[in-house]
Design an enzyme around this catalytic site. Structure first.
Site, PDB file in Angstrom:
ATOM      1  N   ASP A   1       1.149  -1.518  -0.104  1.00 46.04           N
ATOM      2  CA  ASP A   1       0.125   0.380  -0.247  1.00 46.04           C
ATOM      3  C   ASP A   1       0.651   1.680  -0.370  1.00 46.04           C
ATOM      4  OD1 ASP A   1      -2.576   1.182   0.218  1.00 46.04           O
ATOM      5  OD2 ASP A   1      -1.913   1.677   2.193  1.00 46.04           O
TER       6      ASP A   1
ATOM      7  N   HIS B   1      -6.533  -6.540  -0.291  1.00 42.92           N
ATOM      8  CA  HIS B   1      -5.323  -6.179  -0.826  1.00 42.92           C
ATOM      9  C   HIS B   1      -4.823  -6.248   0.622  1.00 42.92           C
ATOM     10  CE1 HIS B   1      -3.981  -1.894  -1.422  1.00 42.92           C
ATOM     11  NE2 HIS B   1      -4.385  -1.065   0.522  1.00 42.92           N
TER      12      HIS B   1
ATOM     13  N   TYR C   1      -2.006  11.090   2.775  1.00 42.37           N
ATOM     14  CA  TYR C   1      -2.813  11.261   1.199  1.00 42.37           C
ATOM     15  C   TYR C   1      -2.447  12.627   0.390  1.00 42.37           C
ATOM     16  CZ  TYR C   1      -5.168   6.512   2.842  1.00 42.37           C
ATOM     17  OH  TYR C   1      -5.076   5.535   3.162  1.00 42.37           O
TER      18      TYR C   1
END
Length: 304
Positions: free
Chosen positions: A104, A270, A215
């Site tokens: 990730d 994931h 982010y």
């Protein structure tokens, strides 16, 4: 608590590096490998993979800047700066060279680590990640294809200042539980203990702020990645995907930035190290062993 293959707890410590303080755990012996977690996780994500690595490797598991039990500075959440954190940590622990496994956002950071500190990184495992600057942003768009496939709706939401903090505060458990269960083929692998640990860390003062800051640097990350990719990596890159999430696109991403890419897709979502740790170890360990042999052979030839 995370344990090595003998059932001993990993050693834990803190290191002041690159203007911040990182919490880390380490165990095992042999060639070093650094494990970089994603979001909304911490170094605890690797607990099921660590004991499979420690018979063969010295394993270093940091909590990334701002996450887990590491410090939460006001800035420095771009992947370049966060990769410099890890380079400083490894050097401080005495590891001149090391392999890196990232998943990730940790994989985005491990790419920058390899690009910026090439002389120290021997090989790269790039797991379940999309690189800003190479199509990542396209998956945030509201399109029929994204909605029916992989719509990363939260990227745009997190990018907006102030509003996410207002809405998430007091609901960290609901958000984290939804995110880590929804992205897995095997949601039961998000154990109550893991959820508690992630909620604990992201509920600490500054936890959500730091998560959102990761982010909010995406556009800076995109610039850094495109610049670094002008010279592709010349070290082996093992690209691991989960069939229910990024899958084969993971290797496609890696080939934008590296010459020598081997792809593998698992029957998983994931979070590979929590969903399919045995299968992941069966692929990762031979890859790391082959590169360790290559490096030793190069050293012998160079000194001859």
């Amino acid at each position: 608590m995370t344990y090595d293959h003998d059932g001993a707890p990993m050693r834990t410590g803190r290191a002041t590096v690159n203007g911040t303080s990182l919490h880390y755990r380490t165990a095992g012996s042999g060639p070093a490998v650094v494990l970089l977690h994603g979001v909304p996780k911490t170094g605890y994500h690797w607990r099921r993979l660590v004991p499979k690595l420690t018979p063969h490797h010295t394993v270093v598991v940091p909590d990334l800047r701002g996450l887990g039990d590491s410090a939460r500075p006001a800035d420095g959440y771009d992947s370049g700066t966060m990769s410099d954190d890890i380079a400083g940590l490894a050097a401080g622990l005495g590891h001149e060279t090391y392999a890196v496994i990232g998943e990730d956002w940790g994989a985005v950071i491990d790419y920058q680590l390899a690009a910026r500190h090439r002389d120290h990184v021997t090989s790269l495992v790039f797991a379940e990640a999309l690189l800003p600057g190479f199509g990542f942003e396209d998956h945030t768009a509201l399109t029929p294809e994204n909605v029916s496939g992989m719509h990363l709706w939260h990227r745009g939401f997190y990018f907006q200042p102030d509003v996410p903090e207002m809405l998430i505060s007091g609901h960290e458990r609901e958000l984290i539980t939804y995110m880590i269960k929804n992205e897995r083929s095997h949601p039961d692998t998000a154990t109550p203990e893991a959820v508690e640990e992630y909620v604990r860390c992201y509920s600490l003062p500054g936890g959500i702020r730091a998560m959102l800051a990761v982010y909010r640097t995406m556009l800076t990350d995109a610039e850094q990645n495109r610049e670094a990719a002008r010279k592709k990596l010349d070290i082996p890159d093992l690209a691991l995907g989960g069939s229910a999430f990024i899958g084969e696109r993971n290797a496609e991403q890696a080939r934008f930035v590296a010459h020598d890419v081997t792809g593998h897709v698992f029957d998983a979502g994931h979070d590979l190290a929590e969903e399919v740790p045995d299968e992941m170890a069966a692929v990762v360990l031979p890859f790391l062993a082959a590169r360790a042999c290559d490096t030793r052979g190069l050293s012998i030839r160079t000194n001859a």
